[in-house]
Design a protein around this motif. Structure first.
Motif, PDB file in Angstrom:
ATOM      1  N   GLU A 475       0.837  -1.201   0.000  1.00 44.16           N
ATOM      2  CA  GLU A 475       0.000   0.000   0.000  1.00 44.16           C
ATOM      3  C   GLU A 475       0.876   1.257   0.000  1.00 44.16           C
ATOM      4  N   PHE A 476       0.651   2.159  -0.979  1.00 46.75           N
ATOM      5  CA  PHE A 476       1.303   3.466  -0.937  1.00 46.75           C
ATOM      6  C   PHE A 476       0.587   4.317   0.110  1.00 46.75           C
ATOM      7  N   THR A 477       1.331   5.064   0.908  1.00 45.70           N
ATOM      8  CA  THR A 477       0.713   5.940   1.903  1.00 45.70           C
ATOM      9  C   THR A 477       1.238   7.369   1.823  1.00 45.70           C
ATOM     10  N   SER A 478       2.033   7.687   0.817  1.00 47.87           N
ATOM     11  CA  SER A 478       2.577   9.031   0.644  1.00 47.87           C
ATOM     12  C   SER A 478       1.483   9.986   0.163  1.00 47.87           C
ATOM     13  N   LYS A 479       1.781  11.287   0.148  1.00 49.60           N
ATOM     14  CA  LYS A 479       0.806  12.275  -0.318  1.00 49.60           C
ATOM     15  C   LYS A 479       0.456  12.006  -1.776  1.00 49.60           C
ATOM     16  N   MET A 480      -0.841  11.855  -2.031  1.00 48.01           N
ATOM     17  CA  MET A 480      -1.356  11.554  -3.372  1.00 48.01           C
ATOM     18  C   MET A 480      -0.756  10.262  -3.935  1.00 48.01           C
ATOM     19  N   ASN A 481      -0.217   9.422  -3.021  1.00 50.76           N
ATOM     20  CA  ASN A 481       0.417   8.165  -3.419  1.00 50.76           C
ATOM     21  C   ASN A 481       1.529   8.382  -4.442  1.00 50.76           C
ATOM     22  N   SER A 482       2.235   9.519  -4.302  1.00 47.02           N
ATOM     23  CA  SER A 482       3.375   9.772  -5.183  1.00 47.02           C
ATOM     24  C   SER A 482       4.523   8.846  -4.794  1.00 47.02           C
ATOM     25  N   LEU A 483       5.362   8.522  -5.767  1.00 44.46           N
ATOM     26  CA  LEU A 483       6.403   7.510  -5.587  1.00 44.46           C
ATOM     27  C   LEU A 483       7.746   8.154  -5.255  1.00 44.46           C
ATOM     28  N   ASP A 484       8.414   7.595  -4.249  1.00 44.21           N
ATOM     29  CA  ASP A 484       9.683   8.157  -3.816  1.00 44.21           C
ATOM     30  C   ASP A 484      10.654   7.045  -3.421  1.00 44.21           C
ATOM     31  N   GLY A 512      -6.877   4.819  -1.756  1.00 49.04           N
ATOM     32  CA  GLY A 512      -6.903   6.256  -1.983  1.00 49.04           C
ATOM     33  C   GLY A 512      -7.802   6.597  -3.161  1.00 49.04           C
ATOM     34  N   THR A 513      -8.057   7.874  -3.350  1.00 43.79           N
ATOM     35  CA  THR A 513      -8.855   8.316  -4.500  1.00 43.79           C
ATOM     36  C   THR A 513      -8.184   7.911  -5.804  1.00 43.79           C
ATOM     37  N   ASN A 514      -6.849   7.978  -5.820  1.00 43.37           N
ATOM     38  CA  ASN A 514      -6.080   7.604  -7.007  1.00 43.37           C
ATOM     39  C   ASN A 514      -4.992   6.601  -6.642  1.00 43.37           C
ATOM     40  N   PHE A 555       7.536 -15.000  -7.682  1.00 40.93           N
ATOM     41  CA  PHE A 555       6.144 -15.110  -7.229  1.00 40.93           C
ATOM     42  C   PHE A 555       5.305 -14.151  -8.077  1.00 40.93           C
ATOM     43  N   PRO A 556       4.011 -14.370  -8.161  1.00 43.04           N
ATOM     44  CA  PRO A 556       3.173 -13.488  -8.976  1.00 43.04           C
ATOM     45  C   PRO A 556       2.901 -12.148  -8.303  1.00 43.04           C
ATOM     46  N   VAL A 557       2.905 -11.092  -9.117  1.00 41.96           N
ATOM     47  CA  VAL A 557       2.597  -9.735  -8.653  1.00 41.96           C
ATOM     48  C   VAL A 557       1.408  -9.234  -9.472  1.00 41.96           C
ATOM     49  N   VAL A 558       0.370  -8.813  -8.787  1.00 39.42           N
ATOM     50  CA  VAL A 558      -0.845  -8.309  -9.450  1.00 39.42           C
ATOM     51  C   VAL A 558      -1.084  -6.868  -9.018  1.00 39.42           C
ATOM     52  N   GLY A 559      -1.177  -5.965  -9.971  1.00 38.76           N
ATOM     53  CA  GLY A 559      -1.522  -4.579  -9.682  1.00 38.76           C
ATOM     54  C   GLY A 559      -3.032  -4.414  -9.653  1.00 38.76           C
ATOM     55  N   ALA A 560      -3.516  -3.578  -8.742  1.00 38.70           N
ATOM     56  CA  ALA A 560      -4.964  -3.378  -8.615  1.00 38.70           C
ATOM     57  C   ALA A 560      -5.266  -1.884  -8.517  1.00 38.70           C
ATOM     58  N   PRO A 561      -5.245  -1.175  -9.648  1.00 36.66           N
ATOM     59  CA  PRO A 561      -5.420   0.278  -9.621  1.00 36.66           C
ATOM     60  C   PRO A 561      -6.882   0.713  -9.679  1.00 36.66           C
ATOM     61  N   SER A 562      -7.111   1.911  -9.195  1.00 37.22           N
ATOM     62  CA  SER A 562      -8.382   2.604  -9.359  1.00 37.22           C
ATOM     63  C   SER A 562      -8.080   4.087  -9.420  1.00 37.22           C
ATOM     64  N   GLY A 563      -8.841   4.826 -10.217  1.00 39.63           N
ATOM     65  CA  GLY A 563      -8.556   6.248 -10.374  1.00 39.63           C
ATOM     66  C   GLY A 563      -7.321   6.437 -11.228  1.00 39.63           C
ATOM     67  N   MET A 564      -6.562   7.493 -10.965  1.00 41.67           N
ATOM     68  CA  MET A 564      -5.398   7.808 -11.797  1.00 41.67           C
ATOM     69  C   MET A 564      -4.207   6.916 -11.474  1.00 41.67           C
ATOM     70  N   MET A 657     -15.928  -4.009 -11.789  1.00 33.67           N
ATOM     71  CA  MET A 657     -16.829  -2.865 -11.855  1.00 33.67           C
ATOM     72  C   MET A 657     -17.022  -2.204 -10.485  1.00 33.67           C
ATOM     73  N   ASN A 658     -17.088  -3.005  -9.431  1.00 34.86           N
ATOM     74  CA  ASN A 658     -17.339  -2.441  -8.104  1.00 34.86           C
ATOM     75  C   ASN A 658     -16.020  -2.221  -7.376  1.00 34.86           C
ATOM     76  N   ARG A 659     -15.752  -0.988  -7.006  1.00 33.07           N
ATOM     77  CA  ARG A 659     -14.497  -0.623  -6.338  1.00 33.07           C
ATOM     78  C   ARG A 659     -14.264  -1.447  -5.078  1.00 33.07           C
ATOM     79  N   ASP A 660     -15.333  -1.755  -4.344  1.00 31.53           N
ATOM     80  CA  ASP A 660     -15.189  -2.491  -3.085  1.00 31.53           C
ATOM     81  C   ASP A 660     -14.789  -3.946  -3.291  1.00 31.53           C
TER      82      ASP A 660
END
Length: 774
Positions: A475-484, A512-514, A555-564, A657-660
């Motif tokens: 989980e990213f927890t930085s501001k706006m989930n920006s990468l650092d 997060g929203t994005n 091992f397998p890595v799966v990305g699960a994005p929503s928003g930007m 389709m459902n974010r949850d």
């Protein structure tokens, strides 16, 4: 699937958009409206579909979805409803016209087909008067919020005779297939969200005028500080339309008892009446409380003076009450200033009114809170807000005005509406006892996991959680989930931890929203401004190595994005074994917009995807051309479906389709991939070098000649072309390894990063959120 084919009757903005969203789910839908008086009798619905294809924001997730919508007219095609499992009525809000339609549907529909109305004002028991028992059993209200694709709330209302199995079928379909947050409501005026929302809006307008606040001040106080979108109240009215407000009020007043507090607050303000009469109905008219006015050849944002009715330049107030309150809502509503008084008056009335409506409008406070979060985009529901200011404080304020304290607030005396017990979230019921907050089957929320667990790994910018069955979640927890650097360091540690501790795989996800707005530009600019070029290059190289380690992890890595998911956020997804994307995912490698190129392997991964297309034309040039077009124009997908078209997503990547339900679906994908998982083989690139670069450079020069590119655009695009064609390796096609492409990305990225115009673009983006053209 409970619905194999649907019908929407009524091809107005709302009906057509509902049909579009059903088509987004891959379901054929029949769209009907009255027959045109002249020419093609189906012209009305055909015209509605044409508008869907041109509308912005787009009701359709992909233009091909329009092919699933069949136009028809009520004279010739009504009998076709016999083929449909769900018939949605979205016609004019006229009770007799609706009843006349239902009488026809009663004889035509399948016995188990559901008929629902999209009404927002007419009670269900009025709608079904005179209908047979069999019709009443399969009738309900499904109230969509506008626009149906983007607004998650669907209020579901059943009558006393509605078959629970029919309700369950539609609830399941709307949840899983349409992505809706389905909230069961009572058959009461305005249901939940509009009953509270329209009251809140009216109260806020009344109090702003009474206290002499400007529209900007009211929106600054009544927006984000209360967990409400930044539009605030007056901006929201502009968005939905000033002319709609009196219509809603009239409808609500016609069905509410005269003792309801909505009647007291419904004050007619002469200024609003004049604005509507003059065509100032909001964004769809000449403007509203805010407008854009041409001054000296530029568009200037103006706001109306609530006292004089004259427009003036809009201000950006920062009331001292907000500074004093900080993040404390209780401090804001107790601040001894007109702004604090405004916050108090609006919240005391709105929250008190809401508390008095339970259980009249819904059985639980959780239903009310979910409706306001999903229907009005509030960050907190009314009862979550009560917990912030205190139920006892609210009750005391109501009593101080000589008004009766709602029974629910008496029940909550000395308590909160929500609490955590044993790591579980509970809510206070109308019986005075606490009950667990239940999730629908198949819903997995990281927020719930975090209540009862400690992170496996953690630093300042990211956390890693055990989500069960041997799967970890990054989980990213930085501001706006920006990468650092912190995120990169924890990713490296995670890659090492999973095999060492016997975990099966990894999901990259957050709530997060994005998903991520990309690299932290602020850090990059700071380093650039003091010429720490080696540090910047080190960051780029570290990101490349980290993402490559993810790609070739055992091992397998799966990305699960929503928003930007932009820039580096898109690049991390490109390196995953698979992606399970929320339907509303907006992906793109947008680096050229800030004067640089993708530097964390984005060019490499996009090249590999297009070069791997089996049916592409011969030679590498068509694939290179596609990647160049996508990256040089900074294309961003407007949905997960469009991301597949751009190859940001693979054809077999999943869409939820459902974010949850996103995290649960991504976890299931990890577990499926973990069975017999094999590390992918490294790809070999065969790129043509300078001859191909010359062709791309000519295309860039052509765009420049047509006025479509600035001088710096030319510089950036030609640098990108150098990477995509393999660099100066001679005039013959040679084989390159991934590290060769990464080295090209890195060196060309650094060349652009040192360009003053690129730095100006980055700074402008950081300050305004918009790309700079120079």
């Amino acid at each position: 699937m409970s619905v194999q084919k649907a019908c929407v009757i009524g091809a107005g903005v709302m009906g057509a958009s509902i049909a579009a969203h059903i088509a987004n789910a891959g379901i054929p839908v029949l769209l009907l409206d009255i027959a045109a008086k002249e020419g093609d009798k189906t012209a009305i619905t055909k015209g509605a579909i044409d508008k869907l294809l041109k509308a912005d924001p787009a009701p359709l997730m992909h233009k091909d979805a329009a092919k699933l919508i069949t136009p028809g007219n009520l004279d010739d095609d009504l009998a076709k409803v016999a083929e449909c499992d769900w018939i949605v009525e979205a016609i004019v809000e006229n009770l007799e016209i609706k009843r006349g339609l239902y009488a026809k549907l009663e004889t035509l529909k399948k016995p188990d087909a559901v008929v629902s109305s999209n009404t927002s004002t007419i009670p269900l028991h009025y709608l079904i008067e005179g209908r047979a028992e069999s019709f009443r059993k399969t009738f309900m209200i499904t109230h969509f919020f506008n626009p149906p694709r983007y607004m998650r709330l669907l209020e579901l209302v059943g009558g006393a005779e509605t078959d629970p199995a029919a309700l369950a079928r539609i609830e399941e379909f709307c949840d899983r297939n349409l992505g809706k947050g389905v909230v069961p409501c009572k058959d009461t005026p305005g249901f939940i969200a509009n009953r509270i929302g329209t009251y809140w809006i009216q109260v806020a307008v009344n109090e702003a005028i009474d206290l002499g606040l400007t529209v900007e001040e009211a929106d600054a106080i009544g927006g984000r500080p209360m967990g409400i979108p930044k539009t605030g109240v007056f901006g929201l009215i502009d968005l939905v339309g000033l002319d709609l407000m009196p219509l809603i009020a009239k409808s609500m007043k016609s069905v509410l008892p005269p003792t309801d507090d909505f009647i007291r607050t419904n004050i007619q303000h002469p200024l609003l009446d004049k604005m509507i009469a003059d065509g100032y109905t909001g964004r769809k008219g000449k403007g509203g409380f805010y407008r854009l006015n041409a001054v000296g050849g530029k568009k200037v944002k103006e706001a109306i003076d609530l006292k004089t009715g004259a427009y003036r330049a809009a201000q950006k107030p920062r009331p001292e009450a907000l500074e004093r309150a900080g993040r404390s809502l209780k401090a804001l509503v107790t601040d001894p200033s007109p702004h604090g008084e405004f916050a108090k008056r609006v919240l005391v009335q709105t929250l008190g009114y809401t508390a008095a409506l339970v259980p009249e409008i819904a059985d639980t406070v959780t239903a009310v809170d979910e409706a306001m979060r999903l229907g009005y985009n509030w960050s907190f529901g009314p009862f979550e807000l009560i917990d912030q200011v205190g139920a006892d404080w609210l009750a005391a304020e109501i009593a101080a005005k000589g008004l009766p304290v709602p029974k629910l607030l008496e029940i909550a005396k000395g308590k909160s509406f929500y609490r955590q017990e044993g790591g579980k979230l509970e809510f206070l019921g109308t019986d005075g006892a606490y009950h667990p907050v239940e999730r629908r089957p198949g819903v997995l929320l990281l927020a719930d996991i975090k209540r009862n667990a400690q992170p496996v790994l953690k630093n300042a910018s990211a956390s890693v959680w055990d989500i069960g069955d041997g799967v970890l979640c990054f989980e990213f927890t930085s501001k706006m989930n920006s990468l650092d650097n912190e995120i990169m360091a924890l990713l490296v540690k995670t890659v090492q931890t999973i095999p060492a501790k016997g975990y099966k795989g990894l999901v990259i996800y957050n709530e997060g929203t994005n998903f991520s707005v990309g690299a932290n530009l602020g850090l990059a600019l700071f380093a650039a401004n003091i010429a720490l070029w080696p540090a910047i290059e080190e960051i780029v190289e570290a990101g490349q190595k980290t993402y490559k380690a993810l790609k070739y992890a055992p091992f397998p890595v799966v990305g699960a994005p929503s928003g930007m998911a932009l820039g580096g956020g898109c690049e991390i997804l490109l390196h995953c074994d698979a992606v399970q994307a929320h339907a509303e995912t907006y992906m793109g490698l947008v680096e050229v917009g800030v004067g640089i190129i993708p530097g964390w392997g984005g060019c490499k991964e996009m090249l590999q995807r297009w070069l791997s297309v089996k049916r592409r034309p011969g030679g590498p040039m068509p694939a290179i051309g596609k990647v160049f077009e996508t990256l040089s124009t900074a294309q961003v997908s407007k949905s997960a479906h469009l991301a597949k078209e751009l190859m940001y997503l693979r054809a077999d990547d999943g869409v939820t389709m459902n974010r949850d339900r996103l995290l649960a679906d991504a976890k299931a994908k990890v577990l499926a991939l973990a069975e017999g998982y094999k590390v992918p083989e490294e790809f070999e690139f065969r790129l043509p070098g300078p001859s191909a670069k010359l062709a791309l450079d000519m295309a860039v020069d052509g765009a420049a000649g047509a006025g479509k590119a600035t001088p710096h655009d030319i510089t950036v695009s030609k640098t990108l072309a150098d990477v995509l064609t393999g660099g100066p390796n001679g005039d013959v096609t040679i084989a390159l390894k991934e590290d060769d492409i990464l080295a090209l990305e890195r060196s060309n990225f650094m060349r652009l990063a040192k360009n003053p115009k690129s730095l100006a673009r980055m700074e402008h983006m950081l300050e305004t959120g918009r790309p700079l053209r120079n």
